[in-house]
Every structure is written in structure tokens, then in C-alpha cells.
Design an enzyme around this catalytic site. Sequence first.
Site, mmCIF file in Angstrom:
data_model
loop_
_atom_site.group_PDB
_atom_site.id
_atom_site.type_symbol
_atom_site.label_atom_id
_atom_site.label_comp_id
_atom_site.label_asym_id
_atom_site.label_seq_id
_atom_site.Cartn_x
_atom_site.Cartn_y
_atom_site.Cartn_z
ATOM 1 N N ASP A 1 -9.622 -3.605 -5.705
ATOM 2 C CA ASP A 1 -9.090 -2.732 -4.660
ATOM 3 C C ASP A 1 -9.628 -1.318 -4.852
ATOM 4 O OD1 ASP A 1 -7.591 -1.358 -2.776
ATOM 5 O OD2 ASP A 1 -5.691 -2.279 -3.351
ATOM 6 N N SER B 1 0.840 -1.190 0.000
ATOM 7 C CA SER B 1 0.000 0.000 0.000
ATOM 8 C C SER B 1 0.881 1.248 0.000
ATOM 9 C CB SER B 1 -0.967 -0.045 1.180
ATOM 10 O OG SER B 1 -2.007 0.887 1.007
ATOM 11 N N HIS C 1 -8.226 -4.850 -1.366
ATOM 12 C CA HIS C 1 -6.955 -4.319 -0.870
ATOM 13 C C HIS C 1 -6.187 -5.322 -0.015
ATOM 14 C CE1 HIS C 1 -4.262 -0.973 -0.242
ATOM 15 N NE2 HIS C 1 -4.322 -1.109 1.067
#
Length: 701
Positions: A640, A554, A674
Site C-alpha cells: 500500500d 483508510s 490499498h
Amino acid sequence: MAAVTTETAPPAAKRVPTERTHHGDTVVDEYAWLAAKDDPETIAYLTAENAYTEERTAHLAALRADLFEETRQRTRETDLSVPTRKGGHWYYTRTIEGQQYGVHCRRAVRDGETDPPVSADGAPLDGEEVLLDGNLLAEGHDFFSLGAFDVSPDGRWLAYSTDFSGDERFTLRVKDLGTGELLPDEVPDTFYGTAWSADASVLFYVTVDDAWRPNRVWRHTIGAAAADDVVVHQEDDERFWVGVELTRSEKFILIDIHSKITSEVLVIPAGNPTGAPAVIAPRRQGVEYAVEHHGHRFLILHNDGAEDFALAFTSADTPGDWVPLIEHTPGTRLEAVDAFANHLVVSLRTEGLTGLRVLPVGSDDSYDIDFPEPLYSVGLDANPEYRTGQIRLRYSSLVTPDSVYDYDLVTRQMVLRKQKPVLPGPDGRPYDPAEYEQHRDWALADDGTRVPISLVCRVGTPRDGSAPCELYGYGSYEASMDPWFSVARLSLLDRGVVFAVAHIRGGGELGRRWYDQGKMLAKKNTFTDFVACARHLVKSGWTAGDRLVARGASAGGLLMGAVANLAPDAFTGIVAQVPFVDALTSILDPSLPLTVTEWEEWGNPLDDPEVYAYMKSYTPYENVAAVDYPAILAVTSLNDTRVLYSEPAKWIARLRATAPQGDYLLKTEMGAGHGGPSGRYDAWREEAFINAWILDRLGRA
């Protein structure tokens, strides 16, 4: 290490020049077309990339299988969490060998029962009531995730929500725990967070706007149609998001309103759920505060004139001035306060370590709970009971498996309720933490700042530069990468790999200032700190540059892309998971999920030329150059909503076009979000895939 050669060329991403101009600067993006998720050409390209990655890593299939099996062997697959008491029931989750998801259960508390019931073999407890079986809910779906799981105060209803695609848009339902039947109440497109009224007649929940910002809190009457639900609060300032919760005392509904640097809290008496929300303290730019109810007062954890936060209180009847309770102490970051009838427990961190401070009500005899290891992570676990003299906490370190303790707030005695079992591995030997050692080291950043590093390795690992190493980093949002235990990591350690975590600026390990020095126009400190940690590991003999792999996810994926450009010679491989590598493009587009709320983290490049120029100078996609990059594995997910799959897809395409001599792989989960795959076995396989690639780069495959 040399990559395996193949006759197959990587997929060719077509180049369609697209121009954009900001602040007089014109940028050409040849791969913008990959953002069209519904375009069959995009899906075909991602599918071709997956096939190419599978072919390029086919020689690791046996190793992947071994790593998966090692994790499975070391894990007690049929197991039971430590039951938590709430009202007249013990609540817990069971896992069953061969099944992907947990089974959520409860059992009535028996006369005289004070300690949580146990099940030595993970079998169902006598008298068990199954509330939700994740495996049944997930049938027919490739992905499954629970959002809400909230039992009403009287124990009658269960509010829960499900997501079957990974986009974190949940359908909310209510189950009658007496009959096992689902009520007709059903609300689509909800977000995380629910709260019950005192009499369980009303349920509050949250929805998002078109940019995936949680912006509305709703009131739903049980048994009524969702079309009749009422908006309790709508947040129109796009910098802010909302949440809702019931206090532990079950006296108040809290509506939390936050931006990155400012907050406001509204309260509704849980006994009067149709009442108008009252403001604890109006928002003031730059002032953050959080609220906990305790008797006649609201506790206020805040940073008003207190960089590392202070604790105060105000009247619960007529909120007004804040009366100091714990004064600000620079270097001791107060992170949360939990209120119980006769005690307060403050979660804090100092000198890079987490801690718990107990404040008995009506006494000045506060104390910190002591823990034996030099490196560890500790925090409160689920503690739903308000009137209790005991708290549940969770503890772990790089060598100590996740451990659940009950701590008596009066006698100060701590009882281990359960430590996550680590079963014997392939060699049949039981796990022994004495065979591993953990260290705290310090690197020196370019500006003279000392940056902590946490390390773990097998005892006797040489310090002559011959050991391979994985260096993990994040460094954003004040998130701290505190030491944690991993069963899958044992497979690396037992193959001689050193695992290290760089506690770089932008995280929260050393307090609010540590965070502030790694955001906005100081963001590059995050990247140079990480490189300094990598150089230090080499200089101090932990590893060598050709034996060092970096990993991040991320915002940590942004870190990976930035250090690849900044110091490509420092690593032999880089793993970037759901990486935020096209940050400038995303933060320039306020229609994208999270963008406007992120401007107080990164700056607003749309309106500020200085921020635009600064972000452009470090965002990975904009700074790909014709240099010798380390091998790169990018892992992403099609659904995501936090970091779009197109960011790593574009990045890999540009790397191939600009530095074609490199070894770049892209792996896209076509039905996840995600967090990647949702089932535990699928998650183990994903980790085995990544670890096999890392071991290959490190010459330990």
C-alpha cells in the site's frame, strides 16, 4: 462477546525507542522499526501476526466458507456488462465463472442498431473482438490491476497499463487492435490517466515523483521510443498534482492541476498535440474549478464566491471572463458538469441525496430527473458519445441492486437496460427487495448539529435494542458514503444484523460546509459525530452497545482508531481496514507519499505548532491508553502506497503493550495494495473473513 481462548501468545514486537522532537515536544516511538519494509525481521513479524490471526479465527473457518459460498451463489459469475457505444463499436466487459478478472471486448455496431446488444446467459456476443483478457495478463501473478484502458478516437489503438504488485506504478503499453499485436512502445512507472490526440498519433500520460505525487504530463509519439518522450507540463509546487484527459468532444486535451483547495486547467487542441498548453484561468489560492468543452465555449464549474459551486462559461477561442450559467445556491452542491451537443447534465447533491439536472441547450427549460426511493445513489455512467440525445446512468440503493438505465434527454423516458442479478441464496429463494427496509435517521452531535444516518435491515427487525448492528463511516476528503447495494451484505442482513452508515462531517453529503466542518482544526467533529451516531442507534432501539461493531477503511480507519480511544465502551468490535492510524507521524514526513499534498486537508504539523498539538490530541497511535478497548481487527496490505502497512502494525503492537487485556488482530495482505486483493474471488474471501469476524463479535456466528 467473549473471544475464543488460545494458549498461543500474540507475536511480541520488540521495543526499540526512537525519539523525535517537534515544537519542543519529544515523542518516543518504540515501533518505528516496523517501517523498514525490506528488513527480514519486519516481514517475519508480519508473517507471525498473520499466523496468529489465522489461529485465533480458525473456529470461523466454516462460517467464512459459508459466507463466501453465499456471495458466489448470489452472483451470476458468467455475465456481461451493458455495452456502451463509442463510434462504430459497442464496448463491454465479460466475466466468466471460475475466472478472477474481466475480459474487455467490443463488437461492431450493425446497420440500424440503436439499442445495446444483450446476452441472456453472459455468453460472448456474435462478432465479438477481445481487446484484453485480464485473466491472461494476470497469469503467474498474485496481484493484477489495470490502470489505463483507453481506445484511440479512430478505434485503432488501445493504450493500457498494468500493475502486478499493488503499488499503483503501472507499465503503459499500446496494442494494435487491427492486428492484435503489441507495439514496441512501452513506458514503465506511469500513473493513472491518458489522452489521445485527434489523429491518434500522440498519447499523453502521467508519471509521479519520489513522493508518489503525479507531477508530470508527457507526450509520446506512437512508434517512437519512450526515451524520446517530451514533458508537456511539470508541476513543481508539491501541494499540487496533475492529471490528463481528452474532452468528450475530442477537441481538447485537458491538463488538470489540483491541490486540495486550488486548481488550474491547461488546454491543448487535440488536433495540434505539439502545441503549447494554454491556461484557462491562472490558479488563485482557494479557488477550485473544473473545465468541460462545449461547442464555442468552455464550461467552468467553480467555487469563486460560491461555496457549493456555480456553473459559468468562457470563450473556447480566447478564455477570459466567466459568464454565469447556474448561480450559486447554498445547500445545493454542484459536483460535475457533462456536456453533450444539445444538452448539459449537472451532477449535484441536495439534502444528502445525489441528483441529475438536465439543461437543454438554447432553452431555459431545465429539469431534475426524479427517482422513486427515499434513499438512493444516482450518477452518470460511461457516456463517451458527444452527439447523442441519450445518456447512460447508474442507480442503486441499500435495497435496489446496481441498475443501468438509458435516459432520453428529449422525451424524458428512462429504460432499464440491466439490473445486477441477485441469484437465489442457500435457501433457494430469489432476492426480494420487499423483504428489506431502508431508513434515514438523524443523530444529534455534541454541538447540536443533526447528522444523517442511512440504515437497512430485514422487515420486522425489532427496535428494542436486541438487534446487532454494523456502523460504517468515513468522513474525509469530501467523499460521500451514498447508499450502495452489496450482495455480501445480504449474508449479514439475513442473520438479523442492521447495517448503518454514519454520514459524518468531513464527508460531502451535505455540501462543502459539511466537509469544511470536518477537516483541519475541526477534524474532531468527524469522530464525535460518529460516536453520536452510535449512541443514537442505541438510544433509539436499533441496537445496544454490546451488539454494535464499527467499520471503516483508510481515512475511515483513522476514524476507527480515534473512536476507539474516544468511546471504547460504545462498541463490541472495530474493523479498521488499511487504517490511517499513525497520521501525525506520516503528515510530519514530507518524503512520504502524499504528505505535502495532504497538508491542506489535515494542516501542516511540521510548521504550525497549533496543528501539531491538535493532531497529536486525536491521532490514534499517539493516544492509545490503558483502557478496556473493544476487540479490534486491523487489515492492511504490504504494498500500500497510500497508507503504509506500518501504521496498523505499530498501532496493534502499542495496543497490546498498553492495554494487554484486549483482543487485537492484524492481517496483512503480503502481495496487494490499498484496495486489497485484486481478483473478485479473492476479494469475496477477504470480505467473508471480515464478515465472519463481525458476526462472531455480534453473537451470530
